[in-house]
Design a protein around this motif. Structure first.
Motif, PDB file in Angstrom:
ATOM      1  N   MET A   1       0.845  -1.180   0.000  1.00 47.26           N
ATOM      2  CA  MET A   1       0.000   0.000   0.000  1.00 47.26           C
ATOM      3  C   MET A   1       0.893   1.246   0.000  1.00 47.26           C
ATOM      4  O   MET A   1       1.885   1.316   0.713  1.00 47.26           O
ATOM      5  CB  MET A   1      -0.897  -0.003   1.223  1.00 47.26           C
ATOM      6  CG  MET A   1      -1.814   1.160   1.275  1.00 47.26           C
ATOM      7  SD  MET A   1      -2.943   0.954   2.657  1.00 47.26           S
ATOM      8  CE  MET A   1      -3.506   2.590   2.809  1.00 47.26           C
ATOM      9  N   VAL A   2       0.517   2.232  -0.762  1.00 45.00           N
ATOM     10  CA  VAL A   2       1.264   3.480  -0.838  1.00 45.00           C
ATOM     11  C   VAL A   2       0.448   4.575  -0.179  1.00 45.00           C
ATOM     12  O   VAL A   2      -0.730   4.758  -0.490  1.00 45.00           O
ATOM     13  CB  VAL A   2       1.550   3.861  -2.309  1.00 45.00           C
ATOM     14  CG1 VAL A   2       2.239   5.203  -2.387  1.00 45.00           C
ATOM     15  CG2 VAL A   2       2.362   2.778  -2.987  1.00 45.00           C
ATOM     16  N   ASP A   3       1.052   5.296   0.741  1.00 44.42           N
ATOM     17  CA  ASP A   3       0.393   6.442   1.367  1.00 44.42           C
ATOM     18  C   ASP A   3       0.832   7.709   0.653  1.00 44.42           C
ATOM     19  O   ASP A   3       2.017   8.047   0.646  1.00 44.42           O
ATOM     20  CB  ASP A   3       0.755   6.539   2.853  1.00 44.42           C
ATOM     21  CG  ASP A   3       0.140   5.413   3.673  1.00 44.42           C
ATOM     22  OD1 ASP A   3      -0.962   4.967   3.317  1.00 44.42           O
ATOM     23  OD2 ASP A   3       0.769   5.002   4.660  1.00 44.42           O
ATOM     24  N   PHE A   4      -0.111   8.388   0.050  1.00 46.00           N
ATOM     25  CA  PHE A   4       0.188   9.624  -0.649  1.00 46.00           C
ATOM     26  C   PHE A   4       0.038  10.806   0.295  1.00 46.00           C
ATOM     27  O   PHE A   4      -0.858  10.840   1.137  1.00 46.00           O
ATOM     28  CB  PHE A   4      -0.742   9.809  -1.849  1.00 46.00           C
ATOM     29  CG  PHE A   4      -0.493   8.823  -2.948  1.00 46.00           C
ATOM     30  CD1 PHE A   4       0.588   8.997  -3.810  1.00 46.00           C
ATOM     31  CD2 PHE A   4      -1.317   7.735  -3.126  1.00 46.00           C
ATOM     32  CE1 PHE A   4       0.836   8.088  -4.817  1.00 46.00           C
ATOM     33  CE2 PHE A   4      -1.084   6.822  -4.137  1.00 46.00           C
ATOM     34  CZ  PHE A   4      -0.005   6.998  -4.988  1.00 46.00           C
ATOM     35  N   LEU A   5       0.927  11.766   0.156  1.00 48.01           N
ATOM     36  CA  LEU A   5       0.842  12.986   0.943  1.00 48.01           C
ATOM     37  C   LEU A   5      -0.018  14.000   0.209  1.00 48.01           C
ATOM     38  O   LEU A   5       0.036  14.095  -1.012  1.00 48.01           O
ATOM     39  CB  LEU A   5       2.241  13.576   1.151  1.00 48.01           C
ATOM     40  CG  LEU A   5       3.231  12.724   1.937  1.00 48.01           C
ATOM     41  CD1 LEU A   5       4.620  13.347   1.897  1.00 48.01           C
ATOM     42  CD2 LEU A   5       2.760  12.572   3.363  1.00 48.01           C
ATOM     43  N   PRO A   6      -0.820  14.778   0.930  1.00 44.08           N
ATOM     44  CA  PRO A   6      -1.605  15.813   0.262  1.00 44.08           C
ATOM     45  C   PRO A   6      -0.673  16.851  -0.366  1.00 44.08           C
ATOM     46  O   PRO A   6       0.411  17.128   0.152  1.00 44.08           O
ATOM     47  CB  PRO A   6      -2.440  16.423   1.381  1.00 44.08           C
ATOM     48  CG  PRO A   6      -1.783  16.014   2.649  1.00 44.08           C
ATOM     49  CD  PRO A   6      -1.008  14.759   2.362  1.00 44.08           C
TER      50      PRO A   6
END
Length: 61
Positions: A1-6
């Protein structure tokens, strides 16, 4: 899973004489030393036209 930053995108159009100062101000204000501090891209703007008055070039900025 990749967590994207706003992300936030800010675009600024300035006269050539103000670019260095603006870049430095943004760099200092945005720097946290962590991933996601962002990037600054400097690109030429070929022309600016103020629709309401018809002013062009630096007068339109």
């Amino acid at each position: 899973m990749v967590d994207f930053l706003p992300k936030v995108k800010i675009e600024v159009v300035l006269g050539d004489d103000m670019v260095d100062r603006a870049v430095e101000a943004v760099r200092k204000a945005a720097a946290t030393g962590r991933i996601g501090d962002g990037k600054i891209f400097v690109s030429p703007v070929e022309e600016a036209i103020r629709i309401r008055t018809g002013e062009v070039g630096a007068d339109a900025i």
